[in-house]
Design an enzyme around this catalytic site. Structure first.
Site, PDB file in Angstrom:
ATOM      1  N   ASN A 218       0.849  -1.195   0.000  1.00 51.37           N
ATOM      2  CA  ASN A 218       0.000   0.000   0.000  1.00 51.37           C
ATOM      3  C   ASN A 218       0.885   1.245   0.000  1.00 51.37           C
ATOM      4  O   ASN A 218       2.103   1.137  -0.058  1.00 51.37           O
ATOM      5  CB  ASN A 218      -0.936  -0.025   1.218  1.00 51.37           C
ATOM      6  CG  ASN A 218      -0.155  -0.113   2.509  1.00 51.37           C
ATOM      7  OD1 ASN A 218       0.592   0.805   2.862  1.00 51.37           O
ATOM      8  ND2 ASN A 218      -0.265  -1.241   3.209  1.00 51.37           N
ATOM      9  N   LYS A 297       8.415 -16.950 -10.925  1.00 53.18           N
ATOM     10  CA  LYS A 297       7.640 -15.821 -11.452  1.00 53.18           C
ATOM     11  C   LYS A 297       6.405 -16.350 -12.194  1.00 53.18           C
ATOM     12  O   LYS A 297       6.537 -17.251 -13.046  1.00 53.18           O
ATOM     13  CB  LYS A 297       8.529 -15.026 -12.419  1.00 53.18           C
ATOM     14  CG  LYS A 297       7.869 -13.793 -12.939  1.00 53.18           C
ATOM     15  CD  LYS A 297       8.765 -13.049 -13.890  1.00 53.18           C
ATOM     16  CE  LYS A 297       7.960 -11.975 -14.590  1.00 53.18           C
ATOM     17  NZ  LYS A 297       8.643 -11.431 -15.731  1.00 53.18           N
ATOM     18  N   PRO A 315      -2.574 -12.354  10.439  1.00 52.70           N
ATOM     19  CA  PRO A 315      -2.952 -12.147  11.842  1.00 52.70           C
ATOM     20  C   PRO A 315      -3.191 -10.662  12.095  1.00 52.70           C
ATOM     21  O   PRO A 315      -2.541  -9.817  11.476  1.00 52.70           O
ATOM     22  CB  PRO A 315      -1.722 -12.642  12.611  1.00 52.70           C
ATOM     23  CG  PRO A 315      -0.605 -12.682  11.635  1.00 52.70           C
ATOM     24  CD  PRO A 315      -1.199 -12.840  10.271  1.00 52.70           C
ATOM     25  N   ILE A 317      -2.321  -7.904  14.146  1.00 50.24           N
ATOM     26  CA  ILE A 317      -1.222  -7.684  15.107  1.00 50.24           C
ATOM     27  C   ILE A 317      -1.707  -6.944  16.343  1.00 50.24           C
ATOM     28  O   ILE A 317      -1.493  -7.384  17.484  1.00 50.24           O
ATOM     29  CB  ILE A 317      -0.084  -6.888  14.428  1.00 50.24           C
ATOM     30  CG1 ILE A 317       0.442  -7.666  13.219  1.00 50.24           C
ATOM     31  CG2 ILE A 317       1.027  -6.582  15.411  1.00 50.24           C
ATOM     32  CD1 ILE A 317       1.338  -6.871  12.292  1.00 50.24           C
ATOM     33  N   PHE A 334      -4.473   2.931  14.853  1.00 54.62           N
ATOM     34  CA  PHE A 334      -4.871   3.943  13.880  1.00 54.62           C
ATOM     35  C   PHE A 334      -5.960   3.303  13.022  1.00 54.62           C
ATOM     36  O   PHE A 334      -5.945   2.086  12.841  1.00 54.62           O
ATOM     37  CB  PHE A 334      -3.694   4.332  12.968  1.00 54.62           C
ATOM     38  CG  PHE A 334      -2.856   5.456  13.496  1.00 54.62           C
ATOM     39  CD1 PHE A 334      -2.031   5.268  14.588  1.00 54.62           C
ATOM     40  CD2 PHE A 334      -2.877   6.707  12.878  1.00 54.62           C
ATOM     41  CE1 PHE A 334      -1.248   6.299  15.070  1.00 54.62           C
ATOM     42  CE2 PHE A 334      -2.101   7.755  13.348  1.00 54.62           C
ATOM     43  CZ  PHE A 334      -1.281   7.550  14.450  1.00 54.62           C
ATOM     44  N   LYS A 352     -11.094  -4.559  18.332  1.00 59.82           N
ATOM     45  CA  LYS A 352      -9.688  -4.906  18.612  1.00 59.82           C
ATOM     46  C   LYS A 352      -9.366  -4.671  20.090  1.00 59.82           C
ATOM     47  O   LYS A 352      -8.217  -4.834  20.501  1.00 59.82           O
ATOM     48  CB  LYS A 352      -8.752  -4.093  17.707  1.00 59.82           C
ATOM     49  CG  LYS A 352      -8.929  -4.413  16.206  1.00 59.82           C
ATOM     50  CD  LYS A 352      -8.009  -3.574  15.329  1.00 59.82           C
ATOM     51  CE  LYS A 352      -8.355  -3.676  13.856  1.00 59.82           C
ATOM     52  NZ  LYS A 352      -7.266  -4.210  13.035  1.00 59.82           N
TER      53      LYS A 352
HETATM   54  O1  PMT Z   1       2.925   6.074   6.588  1.00 60.72           O
HETATM   55  P1  PMT Z   1       2.350   7.386   6.130  1.00 60.72           P
HETATM   56  O2  PMT Z   1       2.498   7.579   4.657  1.00 60.72           O
HETATM   57  O3  PMT Z   1       2.842   8.537   6.934  1.00 60.72           O
HETATM   58  O4  PMT Z   1       0.763   7.317   6.388  1.00 60.72           O
HETATM   59  C1  PMT Z   1       0.256   7.237   7.674  1.00 60.72           C
HETATM   60  C2  PMT Z   1      -0.917   6.256   7.771  1.00 60.72           C
HETATM   61  C3  PMT Z   1      -2.077   6.782   6.931  1.00 60.72           C
HETATM   62  C4  PMT Z   1      -0.503   4.868   7.263  1.00 60.72           C
HETATM   63  C5  PMT Z   1      -1.302   6.176   9.295  1.00 60.72           C
HETATM   64  O5  PMT Z   1      -1.653   7.429   9.751  1.00 60.72           O
HETATM   65  C6  PMT Z   1      -2.468   5.219   9.529  1.00 60.72           C
HETATM   66  O6  PMT Z   1      -3.625   5.580   9.450  1.00 60.72           O
HETATM   67  N1  PMT Z   1      -2.130   3.938   9.838  1.00 60.72           N
HETATM   68  C7  PMT Z   1      -3.077   2.817   9.958  1.00 60.72           C
HETATM   69  C8  PMT Z   1      -3.306   2.268   8.594  1.00 60.72           C
HETATM   70  C9  PMT Z   1      -4.214   1.081   8.544  1.00 60.72           C
HETATM   71  O7  PMT Z   1      -3.863   0.129   7.907  1.00 60.72           O
HETATM   72  O8  PMT Z   1      -5.297   1.120   9.265  1.00 60.72           O
HETATM   73  P2  PMT Z   1      -6.380  -0.087   9.353  1.00 60.72           P
HETATM   74  O9  PMT Z   1      -7.640   0.617   9.584  1.00 60.72           O
HETATM   75  O10 PMT Z   1      -6.290  -1.012   8.212  1.00 60.72           O
HETATM   76  O11 PMT Z   1      -5.925  -0.866  10.642  1.00 60.72           O
HETATM   77  C10 PMT Z   1      -6.412  -0.553  11.955  1.00 60.72           C
HETATM   78  C11 PMT Z   1      -5.333  -0.820  12.972  1.00 60.72           C
HETATM   79  O12 PMT Z   1      -5.039  -2.223  13.014  1.00 60.72           O
HETATM   80  C12 PMT Z   1      -4.025  -0.125  12.703  1.00 60.72           C
HETATM   81  O13 PMT Z   1      -3.495   0.276  13.935  1.00 60.72           O
HETATM   82  C13 PMT Z   1      -3.161  -1.214  12.056  1.00 60.72           C
HETATM   83  O14 PMT Z   1      -1.771  -1.015  12.315  1.00 60.72           O
HETATM   84  C14 PMT Z   1      -3.672  -2.447  12.764  1.00 60.72           C
HETATM   85  N2  PMT Z   1      -3.590  -3.707  11.994  1.00 60.72           N
HETATM   86  C15 PMT Z   1      -4.268  -3.870  10.828  1.00 60.72           C
HETATM   87  C16 PMT Z   1      -4.238  -5.083  10.180  1.00 60.72           C
HETATM   88  C17 PMT Z   1      -3.474  -6.151  10.728  1.00 60.72           C
HETATM   89  N3  PMT Z   1      -3.396  -7.311  10.127  1.00 60.72           N
HETATM   90  N4  PMT Z   1      -2.809  -5.951  11.883  1.00 60.72           N
HETATM   91  C18 PMT Z   1      -2.853  -4.751  12.520  1.00 60.72           C
HETATM   92  O15 PMT Z   1      -2.233  -4.597  13.575  1.00 60.72           O
END
Ligand code: PMT
Length: 409
Positions: A218, A297, A315, A317, A334, A352
């Site tokens: 991403n 590939k 998973p 995290i 986030f 979560k």
């Molecule tokens: O890196 P930059 O370019 O500065 O951009 C910053 C950002 C937009 C990436 C950052 O501010 C942000 O929003 N990060 C979270 C991105 C995200 O993937 O969010 P989510 O809504 O998909 O996930 C929710 C939360 O679960 C997040 O804390 C994520 O780290 C966590 N997660 C998600 C999936 C997974 N398999 N494991 C996780 O721990």
């Protein structure tokens, strides 16, 4: 009142003194004495040029420890290897620091024992420049010093006056007594507000391999997570940054662990989390990975216009960190959303089982992924606080302060 702390203000502190080539090197013998009489344990490294000005024997006698001179000395490495020496130091002082060693440190070179130890060390660190006044004024030296200052490296001196070469101007090393007192002052500074707090932060994207040459990922640049790590470290926290693949330099004083895939990040995060007070999940983790990564590939075929990839869930995290039953850190997520930002963020806060979530509307141009600025609304179980659009560095400081405030409640 006279106390042991007043008499021996450096007691229990391990000082690694690096001496580089220059006439001021003879003063470093006195510097060793001044540090020792303040209670410090001192080990000395001489650069090859420095040993033309002062003998290792003098410094060994004064410090009471063997003097390091070569990276490639098997006997010295067996006694205390360069990595061990780098870890041993509570503080590194390079005095005198020649224009040459300053340039090598600035550019991250590791071409002798001293610069290798500096590169391998996480300890605070200072240099005491000493050189001809014209060399000191040179734009190259000034630019190197500015770079070191921007990395929070302390620059002690130089002083102005008559020089060994006959010139008069800036470039004399500070006197040993002044340098020893600056080291004491460093350790006596009032502690920073987050001293003693350990914070783990995930940052950047993950990459999920499809085959040896392709991956799913991403647009996360890591800037937000790195800004958080930098802000927390500057406020005195001990920071572990678990980073996906990004093009950013590690903030000063931060311990960085590089990972590639979500599964790598999961392993690193679950190992680190119980050792930290606060865990912040800023990484954009791929929710899915390939059910099976192709060993070769994948080839385009002439007979099919479609290719179906089978994905399986990664998973979660942060949910696993939050579910820790022992040594669970205060857990902050986030939520990067393009619609229904508040509702989806609140859902993630609940599902979560997080303590806080930073709702990040990534549909707005100029904020979120790969931008210099960001805006978030932080939700907790009794909290809603908006931090308006600002550069990620400033936002990160405000966020860290808010998170720590909530953690302490
Ligand atoms: O890196 P930059 O370019 O500065 O951009 C910053 C950002 C937009 C990436 C950052 O501010 C942000 O929003 N990060 C979270 C991105 C995200 O993937 O969010 P989510 O809504 O998909 O996930 C929710 C939360 O679960 C997040 O804390 C994520 O780290 C966590 N997660 C998600 C999936 C997974 N398999 N494991 C996780 O721990």
């Amino acid at each position: 009142m006279t106390t042991a702390a007043n008499l021996l203000p450096l007691q229990g502190k391990n000082i690694l003194l690096g001496i580089s080539g220059g006439i001021a090197a003879y003063k470093s013998a006195d510097l060793v004495r001044r540090l020792k009489e303040r209670g410090a344990e001192v080990r000395v490294i001489l650069t090859p040029a420095a040993s033309e000005f002062i003998t290792p024997l003098t410094l060994q006698a004064l410090s009471g420890n063997p003097v390091g001179q070569s990276l490639l000395d098997p006997a010295a490495e067996a006694a205390m290897g360069h990595i061990e020496l780098a870890r041993w130091a509570d503080f590194i002082l390079v005095a005198p620091a020649s224009a040459d060693v300053i340039a090598r440190i600035t550019h991250g070179m590791a071409n002798d024992l001293l610069t290798t130890c500096i590169l391998a060390a996480n300890a605070p660190f200072a240099i005491a420049p000493a050189m001809n006044q014209q060399m000191y004024k040179n734009i190259a030296t000034q630019s190197n010093l500015a770079t070191l200052i921007s990395r929070n490296i302390h620059i002690y001196g130089p002083a102005a006056g008559e020089q060994a070469c006959g010139d008069v101007g800036m470039g004399r090393m500070l006197e040993p007594l002044q340098l020893a007192e600056l080291v004491v002052a460093f350790f006596q500074q009032s502690p920073k507000p987050l001293t003693g707090l350990k914070i783990a932060i995930t940052a950047g994207p993950t990459r999920e391999a499809i085959d040896p040459v392709r991956y799913i990922s991403n647009h996360s640049s890591g800037k937000m997570g790195y800004a958080l790590a930098d802000a927390a470290a500057k406020l005195g926290a001990e920071v572990t940054l678990i980073s996906g693949p990004v093009q950013l330099t590690t903030p000063a004083g931060v311990n960085r662990i590089d990972v590639v895939s979500a599964q790598d990040m999961y392993q690193a995060a679950l190992t680190a989390a119980p050792e930290h007070n606060i865990f912040i999940g800023c990484a954009a983790v791929a929710d899915y990975r390939m059910a099976e990564v192709s060993g070769q590939k994948l080839k385009k075929t002439a007979d099919k216009n479609e290719l179906t990839l089978q994905l399986v869930k990664n998973p979660d995290i942060i949910a696993q960190v939050s579910a820790l039953t022992e040594k669970r850190p205060f857990t902050v997520g986030f939520a990067a959303e393009t619609e229904n930002v508040q509702a989806y963020a609140l859902q993630k806060l609940q599902s979560k089982k997080l303590d806080l979530i930073c709702a990040n509307d990534v549909s707005v141009a100029g904020q979120g992924f790969n931008s210099e600025q960001n805006a978030v609304t932080v939700f907790g179980h009794n909290l809603q606080q908006s931090l308006t659009l600002q550069d990620k560095t400033t936002l990160a400081t405000a966020l860290i302060q808010l998170i720590v405030e909530q953690y302490k409640k």
